[in-house]
Design a protein around this motif. Structure first.
Motif, PDB file in Angstrom:
ATOM      1  N   CYS A 167       0.837  -1.418   0.060  1.00 32.20           N
ATOM      2  CA  CYS A 167      -0.077   0.159   0.041  1.00 32.20           C
ATOM      3  C   CYS A 167       0.696   1.269   0.068  1.00 32.20           C
ATOM      4  N   SER A 168       1.900   1.153   0.740  1.00 35.29           N
ATOM      5  CA  SER A 168       2.966   2.411   0.783  1.00 35.29           C
ATOM      6  C   SER A 168       3.408   2.724  -0.601  1.00 35.29           C
ATOM      7  N   ARG A 169       3.523   1.822  -1.314  1.00 34.38           N
ATOM      8  CA  ARG A 169       4.244   2.260  -2.817  1.00 34.38           C
ATOM      9  C   ARG A 169       3.102   3.202  -3.608  1.00 34.38           C
ATOM     10  N   PHE A 170       1.816   3.204  -3.315  1.00 35.31           N
ATOM     11  CA  PHE A 170       0.864   3.816  -3.980  1.00 35.31           C
ATOM     12  C   PHE A 170       0.523   4.929  -3.167  1.00 35.31           C
ATOM     13  N   PHE A 171       0.110   4.999  -1.717  1.00 31.72           N
ATOM     14  CA  PHE A 171      -0.359   5.771  -0.852  1.00 31.72           C
ATOM     15  C   PHE A 171       0.615   6.206   0.238  1.00 31.72           C
ATOM     16  N   THR A 172       0.952   7.541   0.496  1.00 32.53           N
ATOM     17  CA  THR A 172       1.485   7.933   1.686  1.00 32.53           C
ATOM     18  C   THR A 172       0.599   7.482   2.859  1.00 32.53           C
ATOM     19  N   LEU A 173       1.445   6.670   3.747  1.00 36.26           N
ATOM     20  CA  LEU A 173       0.862   6.087   5.065  1.00 36.26           C
ATOM     21  C   LEU A 173       0.777   7.214   5.957  1.00 36.26           C
ATOM     22  N   LYS A 174      -0.363   7.506   6.703  1.00 39.51           N
ATOM     23  CA  LYS A 174      -0.541   8.712   7.719  1.00 39.51           C
ATOM     24  C   LYS A 174      -0.991   7.946   8.927  1.00 39.51           C
ATOM     25  N   MET A 175      -0.709   8.669  10.045  1.00 43.44           N
ATOM     26  CA  MET A 175      -1.172   8.276  11.404  1.00 43.44           C
ATOM     27  C   MET A 175      -2.643   8.230  11.416  1.00 43.44           C
ATOM     28  N   GLY A 176      -3.266   7.051  11.486  1.00 46.37           N
ATOM     29  CA  GLY A 176      -4.672   6.704  11.932  1.00 46.37           C
ATOM     30  C   GLY A 176      -5.416   6.225  10.583  1.00 46.37           C
ATOM     31  N   ASP A 177      -4.496   5.965   9.510  1.00 45.25           N
ATOM     32  CA  ASP A 177      -5.057   5.187   8.371  1.00 45.25           C
ATOM     33  C   ASP A 177      -5.283   3.987   8.928  1.00 45.25           C
ATOM     34  N   LEU A 178      -6.469   3.133   8.324  1.00 46.54           N
ATOM     35  CA  LEU A 178      -6.711   2.034   8.778  1.00 46.54           C
ATOM     36  C   LEU A 178      -6.567   1.041   7.416  1.00 46.54           C
ATOM     37  N   ILE A 179      -6.008  -0.079   7.794  1.00 44.89           N
ATOM     38  CA  ILE A 179      -6.006  -1.358   6.631  1.00 44.89           C
ATOM     39  C   ILE A 179      -6.827  -2.187   6.905  1.00 44.89           C
ATOM     40  N   PHE A 180      -7.862  -2.562   6.171  1.00 48.25           N
ATOM     41  CA  PHE A 180      -8.760  -3.864   6.202  1.00 48.25           C
ATOM     42  C   PHE A 180      -8.084  -4.939   5.288  1.00 48.25           C
ATOM     43  N   THR A 181      -7.561  -6.228   6.040  1.00 42.44           N
ATOM     44  CA  THR A 181      -6.692  -7.047   5.469  1.00 42.44           C
ATOM     45  C   THR A 181      -7.209  -8.042   4.693  1.00 42.44           C
ATOM     46  N   GLY A 182      -8.597  -8.265   4.470  1.00 39.70           N
ATOM     47  CA  GLY A 182      -9.349  -9.430   3.879  1.00 39.70           C
ATOM     48  C   GLY A 182     -10.278 -10.288   4.591  1.00 39.70           C
ATOM     49  N   THR A 183     -11.071 -10.793   4.173  1.00 40.21           N
ATOM     50  CA  THR A 183     -12.122 -11.623   4.905  1.00 40.21           C
ATOM     51  C   THR A 183     -11.794 -13.233   4.572  1.00 40.21           C
TER      52      THR A 183
END
Length: 211
Positions: A167-183
């Motif tokens: 994800c960090s290749r495409f989006f700058t990760l910032k404090m408070g961001d959430l990542i849902f990792t799949g179901t």
């Protein structure tokens, strides 16, 4: 704050939950994580209800591990990705399933069926130091006292650290961001009046009612 999500990260979910929906099964042979986003208006915090919208006929629960980013990061190497999150929980990616199928049939994006207001419920945060290995965590979702989903992070096609790095290749990760990792497998429809409870190991983290 942004919400990044991973689609089709458990093989059994791809094979079983969408057996009749071939357009969604291509991810079994796609070698990179499948990423989509939700706006901040999708967020439902712990204890708040999910109100069933009127723009689709079926809304499905998808329980999954969610991590919260706690430092700024861009182009993070996978070996350092564990430094960018310290807490995790179980979240529910609510999906307008019949709308998703129509979109998929026409090769259209998923934002309408995945990113609508109230489509991302998150539970209470748990410090990751409670676990020896984030890729060895069991979690589950109960509806009205009956378990409907059982997940184990060891079964992920793409690990949490790989997802964070990717994800960090495409989006700058910032404090408070959430990542849902799949179901994992076992997704299904919700209906008004149901009570959903999610657990990490035996620890309750999410309590939500459908209205």
């Amino acid at each position: 704050m942004k919400i990044l999500c991973v689609g089709m990260n458990y093989a059994a979910h791809c094979e079983n939950d969408f057996a009749d929906n071939k357009p969604l099964r291509h991810t079994l042979v796609y070698t990179e994580p499948v990423i989509f986003t939700k706006p901040d208006s999708a967020l439902i915090r712990e204890g708040r209800p999910f109100f069933v919208p009127d723009f689709a006929q079926r809304f499905d629960y998808e329980a999954e591990i969610v991590v919260r980013i706690d430092r700024l990061g861009k182009n993070v190497a996978e070996r350092f990705a564990h430094r960018y999150y310290n807490q995790l929980t179980v979240g529910i990616d609510f999906t307008a399933r019949d709308l998703q199928q129509r979109l998929a049939e026409h090769g259209l994006p998923w934002e309408l069926c995945k990113g609508f207001d109230g489509s991302a419920a998150v539970g209470k945060w748990v410090d990751k130091t409670q676990f020896a290995d984030v890729q060895d965590i069991h979690f589950r979702l109960d509806i009205d006292g009956t378990t409907v989903q059982n997940g184990h992070t060891a079964d992920m096609l793409h690990s949490i650290d790989r997802i964070v790095s990717y994800c960090s290749r495409f989006f700058t990760l910032k404090m408070g961001d959430l990542i849902f990792t799949g179901t994992p497998a076992g997704t299904g429809p919700v209906s008004e009046g149901q009570h959903l409870e999610a657990y990490i190991e035996q620890q309750p983290v999410l309590n939500i009612r459908i209205k």
